[in-house]
Design a protein around this motif. Structure first.
Motif, short mmCIF file in Angstrom:
data_model
loop_
_atom_site.label_atom_id
_atom_site.label_comp_id
_atom_site.label_asym_id
_atom_site.label_seq_id
_atom_site.Cartn_x
_atom_site.Cartn_y
_atom_site.Cartn_z
N ARG A 130 18.27 49.77 2.80
CA ARG A 130 19.42 49.91 1.92
C ARG A 130 19.11 49.28 0.57
O ARG A 130 18.38 48.29 0.49
N LEU A 131 19.67 49.85 -0.48
CA LEU A 131 19.33 49.43 -1.84
C LEU A 131 20.41 48.55 -2.45
O LEU A 131 21.60 48.70 -2.18
N ALA A 132 19.96 47.62 -3.30
CA ALA A 132 20.87 46.80 -4.10
C ALA A 132 20.37 46.82 -5.54
O ALA A 132 19.17 46.76 -5.79
N LEU A 133 21.29 46.92 -6.46
CA LEU A 133 20.95 46.90 -7.88
C LEU A 133 20.88 45.48 -8.41
O LEU A 133 20.08 45.17 -9.29
N ASN A 134 21.68 44.59 -7.85
CA ASN A 134 21.89 43.27 -8.44
C ASN A 134 21.26 42.14 -7.62
O ASN A 134 20.23 41.59 -7.98
N VAL A 135 21.88 41.81 -6.47
CA VAL A 135 21.47 40.64 -5.70
C VAL A 135 21.57 40.92 -4.20
O VAL A 135 22.52 41.57 -3.74
N CYS A 136 20.61 40.40 -3.47
CA CYS A 136 20.65 40.40 -2.00
C CYS A 136 20.52 38.95 -1.55
O CYS A 136 19.61 38.24 -1.99
N SER A 137 21.42 38.49 -0.68
CA SER A 137 21.37 37.10 -0.25
C SER A 137 21.81 36.96 1.19
O SER A 137 22.55 37.80 1.73
N VAL A 138 21.35 35.87 1.82
CA VAL A 138 21.76 35.53 3.18
C VAL A 138 21.92 34.02 3.22
O VAL A 138 21.18 33.28 2.57
N GLY A 139 22.91 33.56 3.97
CA GLY A 139 23.14 32.13 4.08
C GLY A 139 24.57 31.76 3.74
O GLY A 139 25.50 32.56 3.88
N PHE A 140 24.74 30.53 3.27
CA PHE A 140 26.06 29.96 3.01
C PHE A 140 26.86 30.79 2.02
O PHE A 140 28.06 31.05 2.22
N ASP A 141 26.22 31.24 0.94
CA ASP A 141 26.93 32.01 -0.09
C ASP A 141 27.42 33.34 0.45
O ASP A 141 28.54 33.77 0.18
N ALA A 142 26.55 34.02 1.22
CA ALA A 142 26.93 35.32 1.79
C ALA A 142 28.07 35.17 2.78
O ALA A 142 29.00 36.00 2.82
N ARG A 143 28.03 34.10 3.59
CA ARG A 143 29.10 33.90 4.58
C ARG A 143 30.44 33.63 3.90
O ARG A 143 31.48 34.09 4.37
N ILE A 144 30.41 32.92 2.77
CA ILE A 144 31.66 32.64 2.06
C ILE A 144 32.19 33.92 1.42
O ILE A 144 33.34 34.32 1.62
N GLY A 145 31.33 34.59 0.63
CA GLY A 145 31.77 35.77 -0.11
C GLY A 145 32.22 36.90 0.80
O GLY A 145 33.29 37.50 0.59
N LEU A 146 31.42 37.20 1.81
CA LEU A 146 31.77 38.30 2.71
C LEU A 146 32.88 37.91 3.66
O LEU A 146 33.64 38.77 4.12
N GLY A 147 33.01 36.61 3.94
CA GLY A 147 34.07 36.15 4.82
C GLY A 147 35.45 36.19 4.20
O GLY A 147 36.46 36.06 4.90
N MET A 148 35.51 36.39 2.87
CA MET A 148 36.81 36.49 2.20
C MET A 148 37.63 37.65 2.74
O MET A 148 38.87 37.59 2.75
N ALA A 149 36.95 38.72 3.17
CA ALA A 149 37.67 39.90 3.66
C ALA A 149 38.58 39.56 4.83
O ALA A 149 39.65 40.15 4.98
N GLU A 150 38.17 38.59 5.67
CA GLU A 150 38.99 38.18 6.81
C GLU A 150 40.34 37.64 6.35
O GLU A 150 41.38 37.91 6.98
N PHE A 151 40.35 36.89 5.24
CA PHE A 151 41.58 36.24 4.79
C PHE A 151 42.41 37.13 3.87
O PHE A 151 43.62 36.94 3.76
N LYS A 152 41.78 38.10 3.22
CA LYS A 152 42.53 39.00 2.35
C LYS A 152 43.48 39.90 3.13
O LYS A 152 44.37 40.52 2.54
N LYS A 153 43.29 39.98 4.44
CA LYS A 153 44.17 40.80 5.27
C LYS A 153 45.56 40.20 5.40
O LYS A 153 46.51 40.89 5.74
N TYR A 154 45.66 38.90 5.13
CA TYR A 154 46.94 38.23 5.32
C TYR A 154 47.82 38.38 4.08
O TYR A 154 47.33 38.36 2.95
N PRO A 155 49.13 38.55 4.27
CA PRO A 155 50.03 38.69 3.12
C PRO A 155 50.04 37.43 2.27
O PRO A 155 49.88 36.32 2.79
N MET A 156 50.21 37.60 0.97
CA MET A 156 50.31 36.52 -0.01
C MET A 156 48.98 35.80 -0.26
O MET A 156 48.95 34.78 -0.95
N VAL A 157 47.89 36.29 0.30
CA VAL A 157 46.58 35.66 0.07
C VAL A 157 45.83 36.48 -0.98
O VAL A 157 45.44 37.62 -0.73
N ASN A 158 45.65 35.90 -2.18
CA ASN A 158 44.93 36.60 -3.24
C ASN A 158 43.45 36.23 -3.21
O ASN A 158 43.00 35.50 -2.32
N GLY A 159 42.69 36.73 -4.18
CA GLY A 159 41.25 36.51 -4.19
C GLY A 159 40.84 35.05 -4.21
O GLY A 159 40.06 34.60 -3.35
#
Length: 325
Positions: A130-159
């Protein structure tokens, strides 16, 4: 030449599809251009549409009307087609790739600037095919950034709130993990906080791990951040966000090259321009494919002609620190 606008209805805070359609019509009707706007219907649809347009062999300019994820899809679809070029008409919440244009980045919001554009060939990161134009990462930063999707599902939770919640969760879960890493034949092993391969310079809402990276130099910038304690992470994030990671060589290893292999101790979340991949084995290389990228005339992505001024970097550092206060 055809101008194809691919609108991601999920980008940003709300669905702006109809608003964008009217805006495009107001700007483009009467110019005599061959243009079309299509609203994507599912993840990966923009990549399919971009490839279909590029495969015709006719000259086409593809506009990612969304954020970094939408731009990533266009890069995957148009990669390797010399008749196609991509850009971003920013509508998302991140728009990190455009930050490398420094003071010219706001010009991407002006459609007239994109119609009168220069084009350059951009390198691409290949991660497990798979291709990326900008950045590919694994670790603490990826878990935080990608983990945001879990919390965005809840009402009143913004970015920002989703970021804070994901940060707290991952601080509790642990900052470091064991990895086996090889960068162009040089081997590293032990505990790491994060591993990053950069073609661009910014990700994660303004973090600047690779201030000298250039998307057209035929090299990737690799950062290996050793495992740190919770007491050290605030200092690390401050310098990492401000493009000053090289100031802590006892923690951060920097390399420039064309390949990095990573073995994780478990299946892990991998960040590809904000898109998610789950794997325990990463093969990251400079792709043999390139993609045309067009941008406002006279702008530049070269780090010392278009990167942010010290004043801008200071502002970005302050913003990043607010996330962990």
């Amino acid at each position: 030449m055809k101008h194809l606008f691919l609108i991601n209805p999920s980008a940003g805070m709300y669905n702006r599809s109809e608003e964008l359609r009217h805006k495009l019509s107001d700007h483009l009707d009467g110019l005599g251009l061959d243009w079309e706007a299509v609203v994507t219907r599912y993840p990966g649809h923009a990549a399919q549409l971009a490839e279909a347009a590029a495969r015709t062999g006719e000259p086409v300019r593809l506009y990612a009307c969304g954020g970094d994820g939408t731009l990533n899809e266009l890069a995957n679809g148009a990669a390797g087609y010399p008749n196609a070029a991509i850009t971003q008409y920013p509508c998302g919440s991140g728009n990190d790739f455009l930050r490398l244009f420094g003071p010219d980045a706001p010009r991407f919001y002006d459609l007239r600037e994109l119609l009168d554009a220069d084009t350059a060939q951009a390198d691409l990161i290949d991660c497990n095919g798979r291709l990326a134009l900008n950045v590919c990462s694994v670790g603490f930063d990826a878990r935080i950034g990608l983990g945001m999707a879990e919390f965005k599902k809840y009402p009143m939770v913004n970015g920002p709130m989703a970021y804070q919640l994901s940060l707290v969760k991952n601080l509790v879960a642990g900052i470091r993990r064991p990895y086996e890493v090889e960068v162009d034949g040089e081997r590293f092993s032990g505990s790491f906080t994060l591993l990053c391969a950069c073609n661009g310079r910014y990700y994660g809402g303004g973090f600047n791990p690779a201030p000298d990276a250039s998307p057209d130099d035929g090299l990737l910038d690799f950062l290996l951040v050793k495992g740190v304690s919770r007491l050290t992470v605030a200092r690390l994030v401050r310098l990492y966000a401000a493009g000053r990671a090289r100031e802590i060589p006892e923690i951060v290893t920097l390399r420039r090259g064309t390949s990095m292999r990573v073995h994780c101790d478990r299946v892990s979340m991998v960040n590809l321009d904000g898109e998610r991949m789950d794997t325990d084995q990463l093969s990251i290389t400079l792709s043999a494919k390139k993609v045309g990228f067009f941008f406002p005339k006279g702008a530049s992505w070269h780090p010392h002609s278009a990167s942010g001024t010290p004043k801008q970097e200071k502002s970005e550092e302050k913003e990043s620190l607010s996330f962990i206060s």
